[in-house]
Design an enzyme around this catalytic site. Structure first.
Site, short mmCIF file in Angstrom:
data_model
loop_
_atom_site.label_atom_id
_atom_site.label_comp_id
_atom_site.label_asym_id
_atom_site.label_seq_id
_atom_site.Cartn_x
_atom_site.Cartn_y
_atom_site.Cartn_z
N CYS A 112 0.66 -1.02 0.00
CA CYS A 112 -0.03 0.03 0.17
C CYS A 112 0.55 1.15 0.01
O CYS A 112 0.05 2.10 0.09
CB CYS A 112 -0.56 0.02 1.14
SG CYS A 112 -1.66 -1.80 1.65
N HIS A 260 -3.29 6.88 3.19
CA HIS A 260 -3.81 6.23 2.82
C HIS A 260 -4.96 5.64 3.24
O HIS A 260 -5.32 5.75 4.26
CB HIS A 260 -2.65 4.99 3.03
CG HIS A 260 -3.14 3.73 2.71
ND1 HIS A 260 -3.59 3.19 1.22
CD2 HIS A 260 -3.57 1.67 3.10
CE1 HIS A 260 -3.91 1.73 1.99
NE2 HIS A 260 -3.71 1.22 2.61
N ASN A 290 -10.30 0.02 0.40
CA ASN A 290 -8.20 0.06 0.04
C ASN A 290 -7.93 -0.94 -0.86
O ASN A 290 -8.66 -2.07 -1.15
CB ASN A 290 -8.11 -0.84 1.74
CG ASN A 290 -6.99 -0.53 1.59
OD1 ASN A 290 -6.16 -0.61 0.84
ND2 ASN A 290 -6.27 -1.19 2.78
O1 UT7 Z 1 -3.41 -1.50 3.88
C1 UT7 Z 1 -3.85 -1.73 5.00
C2 UT7 Z 1 -4.59 -2.71 4.82
N1 UT7 Z 1 -4.79 -3.16 6.42
C3 UT7 Z 1 -5.71 -3.12 7.50
O2 UT7 Z 1 -6.13 -1.79 7.23
C4 UT7 Z 1 -6.10 -3.19 8.92
C5 UT7 Z 1 -5.77 -2.72 9.59
N2 UT7 Z 1 -7.17 -3.23 10.76
C6 UT7 Z 1 -8.28 -2.51 10.73
O3 UT7 Z 1 -8.87 -1.92 10.30
C7 UT7 Z 1 -9.77 -3.54 11.50
O4 UT7 Z 1 -9.10 -4.22 13.10
C8 UT7 Z 1 -10.18 -4.86 11.35
C9 UT7 Z 1 -11.56 -3.75 10.38
C10 UT7 Z 1 -9.82 -5.69 10.07
C11 UT7 Z 1 -11.34 -5.56 12.64
O5 UT7 Z 1 -11.63 -4.78 13.40
P1 UT7 Z 1 -11.41 -4.82 14.43
O6 UT7 Z 1 -12.25 -3.29 15.73
O7 UT7 Z 1 -10.12 -4.80 14.91
O8 UT7 Z 1 -12.02 -6.02 14.97
P2 UT7 Z 1 -12.00 -7.12 15.71
O9 UT7 Z 1 -11.05 -7.74 14.72
O10 UT7 Z 1 -11.25 -7.04 16.89
O11 UT7 Z 1 -13.36 -8.10 15.51
C12 UT7 Z 1 -14.03 -8.32 17.15
C13 UT7 Z 1 -15.62 -8.82 16.32
C14 UT7 Z 1 -14.78 -10.28 16.29
O12 UT7 Z 1 -15.47 -11.24 16.77
P3 UT7 Z 1 -15.57 -11.58 18.07
O13 UT7 Z 1 -14.34 -12.72 18.60
O14 UT7 Z 1 -15.06 -10.41 19.51
O15 UT7 Z 1 -16.76 -11.91 18.84
C15 UT7 Z 1 -14.70 -10.55 14.73
O16 UT7 Z 1 -14.89 -12.18 14.62
O17 UT7 Z 1 -16.27 -8.90 15.37
C16 UT7 Z 1 -16.29 -9.64 14.49
N3 UT7 Z 1 -16.25 -8.73 13.42
C17 UT7 Z 1 -17.46 -9.33 12.13
N4 UT7 Z 1 -17.80 -9.27 12.74
C18 UT7 Z 1 -19.04 -8.98 11.65
C19 UT7 Z 1 -14.73 -9.59 12.23
N5 UT7 Z 1 -15.06 -9.30 10.45
C20 UT7 Z 1 -16.04 -8.64 10.95
C21 UT7 Z 1 -16.76 -7.96 10.38
N6 UT7 Z 1 -18.79 -8.82 9.82
N7 UT7 Z 1 -16.94 -8.39 8.73
#
Ligand code: UT7
Length: 333
Positions: A112, A260, A290
């Site tokens: 990226c 970004h 993204n």
């Molecule tokens: O160019 C660089 C590319 N990468 C990035 O920029 C990634 C940076 N990270 C992020 O943007 C965030 O970490 C994410 C958007 C990927 C995830 O958000 P988060 O607030 O860190 O969520 P999490 O991974 O802590 O997940 C929280 C909960 C989990 O459920 P439990 O374990 O609390 O029951 C996940 O399973 O949300 C769940 N979850 C979802 N639920 C519904 C994860 N993805 C989804 C989804 N829909 N799409």
């Protein structure tokens, strides 16, 4: 003195829009979760067009916008982490698509952060009088990399391309580039060698130690979302502070910030941490997602089309990505 001027900008987005409701038909997710956690409502997916086609369309638009003849381009730099071919380089295909017959061509892959690294490289080539016009393209077709059973990562990414034609300027430019290879396994997509028919390696595909995936899905994009999120906010703040210190400029001396476009919460945290004026920060990820290295040049093309890139402006581009890499450039347009 090193300096660049953007004399043309262009972009290409695929026709097919995949909105959050579409994701809720294939995964246990919903618009509310995705939008509130990422700021994304929809992204484009290239159903049948290769990366080089998207790159070529963006590049042709940028060259047309610049008004120069393609034969006047001395170098094509393409940033991508999702090429159609191991070789030749995407830049060679862009050269073919645009008719930049007199150009040299090579690719840059810093995921990226690719456009920032490519623009920085372009500015250094422009210090040499052999190079007058450089076409910088960033293009990504990430849909084939994504695991559409992984609801955390697949909802983030979209396909698209952006390009700029840059020429030397006697106004200054500064940059700060960084890489932290120790964190390579926070975000990666491994090349699949398992289909090799070399009798010595067939069916085997050695995985480096420390990889977080399972072998069955090793060819898909793998991401530790939380680790990348934490890195992203810190890296953007560091990169902006470092580049402004080099330039001897303050936050308010910048007319336009283009970060970004990974996640609106990452952008908001960095904006808050740095104390940036929100009205100077451009964000377009709501309907694009993204698109990795293509995010920043796509923003540039949208802004230029809207007449919002004006001579004399001081512009700051800042990004981060797999590597983990990060960087920022500041230039006077
Ligand atoms: O160019 C660089 C590319 N990468 C990035 O920029 C990634 C940076 N990270 C992020 O943007 C965030 O970490 C994410 C958007 C990927 C995830 O958000 P988060 O607030 O860190 O969520 P999490 O991974 O802590 O997940 C929280 C909960 C989990 O459920 P439990 O374990 O609390 O029951 C996940 O399973 O949300 C769940 N979850 C979802 N639920 C519904 C994860 N993805 C989804 C989804 N829909 N799409």
């Amino acid at each position: 003195m090193r300096g660049i001027k953007i004399i043309g900008a262009g972009m290409y987005v695929p026709e097919k829009e995949a909105d959050n409701d579409w994701f809720s038909t294939i995964l246990d997710t919903n618009d509310e979760w995705i939008y509130s956690r990422t700021g994304i409502r929809a992204r484009r997916i290239s159903v049948d067009k290769p990366n080089f086609y998207m790159a070529g369309e963006a590049a042709k638009a940028a060259v047309a916008d610049s008004g120069i003849d393609p034969a006047e381009i001395d170098l094509v730099l393409a940033a991508t982490c999702s090429p159609d071919f191991y070789y030749p380089a995407l830049s060679c295909l862009v050269q073919h698509e645009t008719g930049a017959v007199n150009a040299a061509a090579f690719d840059i892959n810093s995921a990226c952060t690719g456009f920032i690294n490519a623009l920085d490289t372009a500015s250094r080539f422009l210090e040499d009088s052999d190079y007058r016009n450089i076409l910088v393209v960033a293009s990504e077709r990430l849909a084939p990399h994504c695991d559409y059973t992984d609801r955390t990562a697949s909802i983030l990414f979209g396909d698209g391309a952006g390009a700029a034609v840059v020429t030397r300027s006697d106004k200054p430019m500064w940059s700060y580039l960084s890489a932290k290879g120790d964190y390579f396994n926070a975000l990666y997509c491994k090349i699949d060698h398992s289909r090799s028919n070399c009798p010595l390696i067939a069916g085997k595909d050695a995985l480096p130690e420390g990889i977080i995936d399972t072998e069955a899905k090793s060819h898909f994009l793998q991401m530790n979302g939380k680790a990348v999120y934490k890195f992203a906010v810190e890296a953007m703040e560091t990169a902006v502070n470092k580049v402004l210190a080099k330039a001897g400029l303050g936050i308010d001396d910048i007319d336009l910030y283009i970060p970004h476009q990974a996640n609106s919460r990452i952008i908001e945290s960095a904006v808050k941490g740095l104390g940036l004026p929100v009205d100077k920060v451009y964000v377009n990820l709501e309907r694009r997602g993204n698109t990795s290295s293509a995010c920043i040049p796509t923003c540039l093309a949208e802004l230029k089309q809207a007449g919002r890139i004006k001579d004399g402006m001081t512009i700051c581009l800042v990004g981060f990505g797999a590597g983990l890499t990060s960087g920022a450039v500041v230039f006077n347009q």
